[in-house]
Scaffold this motif. Structure first.
Motif: not given
Length: 98
Positions: A18-35
């Motif tokens: 939202r801060l970068v594009t001014g909109d919520d363009l992401a349909e999905h977000v996934r976060v994985l922890a790793g190295q």
């Protein structure tokens, strides 16, 4: 990673979009922890943002998202480095089905 930590990181990812594009363009977000490749702790953010028409802007978006995520994570005292990948809807669905 706990469900609450994962939900918080996904919310941070959506905030960055939202801060970068001014909109919520992401349909999905996934976060994985790793190295990362140097064995340092990293957070792998995957975003479904269909930008097939404009690959140059997709690269710029990826760079700006990485910078914004780094700022947001630092503000929250989260030390892992963000690594961003933008995938198409088709790629996401293939990965989810695998």
């Amino acid at each position: 990673m706990s469900e609450s930590a994962e939900a918080e990181l996904e919310a941070i990812g959506r905030e960055a979009v939202r801060l970068v594009t001014g909109d919520d363009l992401a349909e999905h977000v996934r976060v994985l922890a790793g190295q990362d490749s140097s064995d340092r702790p990293a957070l792998y953010f995957s975003f479904v943002i269909d930008r097939d028409n404009d690959r140059q802007r997709a690269g710029l978006l990826q760079t700006r998202l990485t910078q914004k995520l780094r700022d947001l994570l630092t503000d929250r005292r989260i030390g892992e480095y963000p690594i961003v990948k933008i995938v198409s809807r088709a790629d996401w669905e293939r990965r989810e089905g695998a």
